[in-house]
Design a protein around this motif. Structure first.
Motif, PDB file in Angstrom:
ATOM      1  N   GLU A  22       0.796  -1.226   0.000  1.00 65.36           N
ATOM      2  CA  GLU A  22       0.000   0.000   0.000  1.00 65.36           C
ATOM      3  C   GLU A  22       0.835   1.286   0.000  1.00 65.36           C
ATOM      4  OE1 GLU A  22      -2.733  -0.325   3.247  1.00 65.36           O
ATOM      5  OE2 GLU A  22      -3.749  -2.041   2.369  1.00 65.36           O
ATOM      6  N   ILE A  23       1.854   1.311  -0.830  1.00 64.25           N
ATOM      7  CA  ILE A  23       2.683   2.509  -0.962  1.00 64.25           C
ATOM      8  C   ILE A  23       2.271   3.282  -2.213  1.00 64.25           C
ATOM      9  CG2 ILE A  23       5.033   3.333  -1.362  1.00 64.25           C
ATOM     10  CD1 ILE A  23       5.974   1.107   0.495  1.00 64.25           C
ATOM     11  N   LEU A  24       1.982   2.555  -3.266  1.00 64.68           N
ATOM     12  CA  LEU A  24       1.550   3.169  -4.522  1.00 64.68           C
ATOM     13  C   LEU A  24       0.048   2.992  -4.698  1.00 64.68           C
ATOM     14  CD1 LEU A  24       4.283   1.712  -6.891  1.00 64.68           C
ATOM     15  CD2 LEU A  24       4.131   4.049  -6.082  1.00 64.68           C
ATOM     16  N   PRO A  25      -0.598   3.879  -5.465  1.00 60.77           N
ATOM     17  CA  PRO A  25      -2.007   3.636  -5.806  1.00 60.77           C
ATOM     18  C   PRO A  25      -2.131   2.309  -6.562  1.00 60.77           C
ATOM     19  CG  PRO A  25      -1.370   5.868  -6.399  1.00 60.77           C
ATOM     20  CD  PRO A  25      -0.116   5.151  -5.993  1.00 60.77           C
ATOM     21  N   HIS A  26      -3.254   1.631  -6.403  1.00 66.04           N
ATOM     22  CA  HIS A  26      -3.422   0.293  -6.977  1.00 66.04           C
ATOM     23  C   HIS A  26      -3.226   0.250  -8.490  1.00 66.04           C
ATOM     24  CE1 HIS A  26      -4.459  -1.742  -3.317  1.00 66.04           C
ATOM     25  NE2 HIS A  26      -5.315  -0.774  -3.005  1.00 66.04           N
ATOM     26  N   PRO A  31       2.120  -2.129 -13.236  1.00 63.96           N
ATOM     27  CA  PRO A  31       3.231  -1.610 -14.045  1.00 63.96           C
ATOM     28  C   PRO A  31       4.555  -1.528 -13.264  1.00 63.96           C
ATOM     29  CG  PRO A  31       1.289  -0.243 -14.351  1.00 63.96           C
ATOM     30  CD  PRO A  31       0.983  -1.205 -13.253  1.00 63.96           C
ATOM     31  N   PHE A  32       4.489  -1.099 -12.010  1.00 68.13           N
ATOM     32  CA  PHE A  32       5.716  -0.997 -11.233  1.00 68.13           C
ATOM     33  C   PHE A  32       6.296  -2.369 -10.912  1.00 68.13           C
ATOM     34  CE2 PHE A  32       4.978   3.455 -10.797  1.00 68.13           C
ATOM     35  CZ  PHE A  32       6.193   4.007 -10.431  1.00 68.13           C
ATOM     36  N   SER A  33       5.433  -3.332 -10.586  1.00 70.36           N
ATOM     37  CA  SER A  33       5.958  -4.655 -10.274  1.00 70.36           C
ATOM     38  C   SER A  33       6.560  -5.301 -11.524  1.00 70.36           C
ATOM     39  CB  SER A  33       4.892  -5.551  -9.650  1.00 70.36           C
ATOM     40  OG  SER A  33       3.799  -5.698 -10.499  1.00 70.36           O
ATOM     41  N   LEU A  34       5.961  -5.083 -12.687  1.00 69.01           N
ATOM     42  CA  LEU A  34       6.558  -5.580 -13.928  1.00 69.01           C
ATOM     43  C   LEU A  34       7.894  -4.898 -14.198  1.00 69.01           C
ATOM     44  CD1 LEU A  34       3.441  -5.815 -16.277  1.00 69.01           C
ATOM     45  CD2 LEU A  34       4.754  -7.701 -15.295  1.00 69.01           C
ATOM     46  N   ALA A  70      10.451   0.084   1.556  1.00 70.40           N
ATOM     47  CA  ALA A  70       9.016  -0.251   1.561  1.00 70.40           C
ATOM     48  C   ALA A  70       8.644  -1.009   2.835  1.00 70.40           C
ATOM     49  CB  ALA A  70       8.665  -1.082   0.330  1.00 70.40           C
ATOM     50  N   ILE A  71       9.478  -1.934   3.244  1.00 69.74           N
ATOM     51  CA  ILE A  71       9.221  -2.675   4.490  1.00 69.74           C
ATOM     52  C   ILE A  71       9.289  -1.730   5.674  1.00 69.74           C
ATOM     53  CG2 ILE A  71      10.133  -4.450   6.032  1.00 69.74           C
ATOM     54  CD1 ILE A  71      11.008  -5.964   3.476  1.00 69.74           C
TER      55      ILE A  71
END
Length: 92
Positions: A22-26, A31-34, A70-71
């Protein structure tokens, strides 16, 4: 065919983990994970084939820093139920 299904499940699980932080909007999660997956693959190939290995090492170091950040952000928010992100933890 079973291998392809298993890999597809692992990628979907990775998207869920990425979104769960829950750091970026859904709408940006996939796209970011790819992008992160692409950077990991490219960096690994640079290191394996010894073609600009230093750049690959730096890229992986930056990704590790981003994952750690992120963690840390989620821990500071009081969220302690975070997944490790290890896709081998997927139950059969």
């Amino acid at each position: 065919m079973r291998y392809v299904q298993r890999k597809n499940e692992e990628v979907k699980h990775g998207f869920k983990i990425f979104t769960s932080y829950e750091i970026l909007p859904h709408q940006f999660s996939i796209p970011f994970s790819l992008g992160f997956i692409a950077i990991e693959v490219i960096s690994s190939l640079l290191i394996i084939f010894r073609f600009h290995a230093v750049i690959g090492i730096i890229m992986l170091g930056i990704l590790t820093f981003i994952y750690t950040l992120a963690i840390l952000i989620n821990l500071l928010r009081g969220r302690k139920d975070l997944s490790c992100g290890n896709v081998s933890c997927i139950p059969d």
